[in-house]
Scaffold this active site. Structure first.
Site, PDB file in Angstrom:
ATOM      1  N   THR A 123       0.898  -1.255   0.023  1.00 41.10           N
ATOM      2  CA  THR A 123       0.018  -0.094  -0.155  1.00 41.10           C
ATOM      3  C   THR A 123       0.837   1.050  -0.097  1.00 41.10           C
ATOM      4  OG1 THR A 123      -1.470   1.315   1.696  1.00 41.10           O
ATOM      5  CG2 THR A 123      -0.183  -0.219   2.480  1.00 41.10           C
ATOM      6  N   ASP A 124       0.198   2.204  -0.561  1.00 40.02           N
ATOM      7  CA  ASP A 124       0.869   3.678  -0.364  1.00 40.02           C
ATOM      8  C   ASP A 124       1.003   4.416   0.881  1.00 40.02           C
ATOM      9  OD1 ASP A 124      -1.857   4.079  -0.164  1.00 40.02           O
ATOM     10  OD2 ASP A 124      -1.872   5.934  -1.922  1.00 40.02           O
ATOM     11  N   GLU A 125       0.196   3.351   1.927  1.00 36.27           N
ATOM     12  CA  GLU A 125       0.273   4.042   3.267  1.00 36.27           C
ATOM     13  C   GLU A 125       1.497   3.961   4.022  1.00 36.27           C
ATOM     14  OE1 GLU A 125      -3.418   3.597   5.573  1.00 36.27           O
ATOM     15  OE2 GLU A 125      -4.545   3.090   3.750  1.00 36.27           O
ATOM     16  N   TYR A 149      -1.602  -0.488  10.972  1.00 34.64           N
ATOM     17  CA  TYR A 149      -1.816  -1.057   9.673  1.00 34.64           C
ATOM     18  C   TYR A 149      -0.738  -0.911   8.726  1.00 34.64           C
ATOM     19  CZ  TYR A 149      -3.198  -1.661   4.839  1.00 34.64           C
ATOM     20  OH  TYR A 149      -3.269  -1.940   3.398  1.00 34.64           O
ATOM     21  N   LYS A 153       2.547  -3.267   7.306  1.00 30.33           N
ATOM     22  CA  LYS A 153       2.708  -3.474   5.744  1.00 30.33           C
ATOM     23  C   LYS A 153       4.150  -3.067   5.328  1.00 30.33           C
ATOM     24  CE  LYS A 153       0.084  -4.615   2.993  1.00 30.33           C
ATOM     25  NZ  LYS A 153      -0.187  -5.923   2.362  1.00 30.33           N
TER      26      LYS A 153
END
Ligand SMILES: NC(=O)c1ccc[n+]([C@@H]2O[C@H](COP(=O)([O-])OP(=O)(O)OC[C@H]3O[C@@H](n4cnc5c(N)ncnc54)[C@H](O)[C@@H]3O)[C@@H](O)[C@H]2O)c1
Length: 334
Positions: A123-125, A149, A153
């Protein structure tokens, strides 16, 4: 080719398998999924009986099971994760178990059995937040995760890259923006809005609603993964974003209301999420230039198609929504 897909009963995983079986009918797919609250066998009903598809209920943290499955695998496509930021704020431990330890377990087995490719869906998060105005994330942006989260990741990405550098495992990674489309759990932002409206409820918007995300139609994401597996370079990361323009949450709510012929008074502002990242935006130049990928599905057309899908597939989301709304009310009082 034999694929092990993890998390294939979730949103993106089930869309990926549907796409792959159609495009490569002679490939074999095993779908390993624990069927957590986010995994739904109903998302696989249309391909579950195909001869080249097999479902295995199990945990990616189970060493023996993962070893047995990877022994007979050429490519691992790893989607399985705890994926909801709100839940990670309430219970981070399960995020570390699945997203970090589960990924490491898969990487170990992949190394032992010398698989041809390990593709990690991320993810870009992991990059943290961007200011409202300014640049975009690139493959060079330093990691700065801000939710449990995102941190879990990020750890998975680092581990996968370390297995490439240390052991030569043929790893590729895609970091993508927020996806939308059919079969997304009703606890996520867009499906929750659509299904709230379909059940006569209001739309809930966190804080001032001026949170900007880059929205990618799920099939564009799946096409990008296909290209990276086929032509991406081992050890490389590709950022995949879809937006033709930047849209904030409030604007998305208004677009959905307009398509559904409902008034803006359906919008209800609720208490903000802690650590809410202001803006994500992705620069996808690398995958566009190197692999010739580009998004095919515009937000305006495909948000309308997504609404249409939820209107026509109440059988799929109604039982799921009952559970997710109970959780929202109990834990977040919204
Ligand atoms: N949805 C998005 O917008 C988005 C954006 C960028 C990246 N991603 C990443 O893409 C991947 C898939 O996301 P999604 O939205 O489809 O998630 P999802 O929550 O819809 O599905 C996750 C799936 O993983 C399964 N799972 C969870 N823990 C497991 C375990 N321990 N063992 C086996 N299976 C397990 C669940 O049962 C579920 O089927 C995730 O890795 C996520 O971080 C998602």
């Amino acid at each position: 080719m034999r694929l092990l897909v993890t998390g294939g009963c979730g949103f993106i995983g089930s869309n990926f398998i549907r796409y792959w079986l159609k495009k490569y009918p002679d490939h074999q797919i095993v779908n390993l999924d624990k069927l957590t609250y986010a995994g739904h066998l109903s998302s696989t009903f249309d391909f579950s009986k195909q001869k080249n598809y097999r479902f295995v209920k199990g945990d990616i943290c189970n060493r023996k099971l993962v070893n047995d499955l990877i022994k007979e695998t050429d490519i691992v496509v790893h989607f399985a994760a705890e994926s909801h930021v709100d839940r990670s704020i309430l219970d981070p431990l399960v995020f570390v178990k699945t997203n970090v330890l589960g990924t490491q377990n898969l990487l170990d087995a992949a190394l032992k059995h010398k698989i041809k490719r390990f593709h990690l869906v991320s993810t870009d998060e992991v990059f943290g937040e961007l200011p409202l105005h300014g640049g975009k994330f690139t493959e060079q942006t330093p990691y700065n995760p801000r939710s449990p989260y995102a941190a879990s990741k990020a750890a998975a990405d680092h581990l996968a890259r370390a297995y490439f550098y240390t052991y030569g495992l043929p790893v590729t990674i895609t970091n993508t923006s927020n996806n939308y489309g059919p079969y997304q759990d009703t606890e996520k932002f867009i499906p929750r809005m659509i299904t709230n409206l379909l059940t006569g409820e209001n739309i809930k918007i966190y804080g001032d609603g001026k949170y900007v995300r880059d929205w990618l139609y799920v099939e564009d994401h799946v096409r990008a993964i296909d290209l990276v597996i086929k032509s991406g370079e081992e050890g490389e990361t590709y950022l995949v974003g879809g937006s033709d323009r930047e849209i904030n949450n409030l604007e998305i709510a208004k677009i959905i209301l307009r398509i559904m012929n409902l008034p803006d008074s359906k919008i209800q502002f609720v208490k903000d999420r802690p650590g809410h990242d202001r803006r994500y935006a992705i620069d996808s130049s690398k995958i566009r230039k190197q692999l010739n990928w580009e998004p095919l599905f515009s937000f305006d057309d495909y948000i309308a198609k997504t609404i249409d899908w939820y209107e026509k597939n109440r059988w799929w989301w109604e039982p799921i929504k009952k559970k997710s709304e109970k959780l929202y009310k109990k834990t977040m009082q919204i």
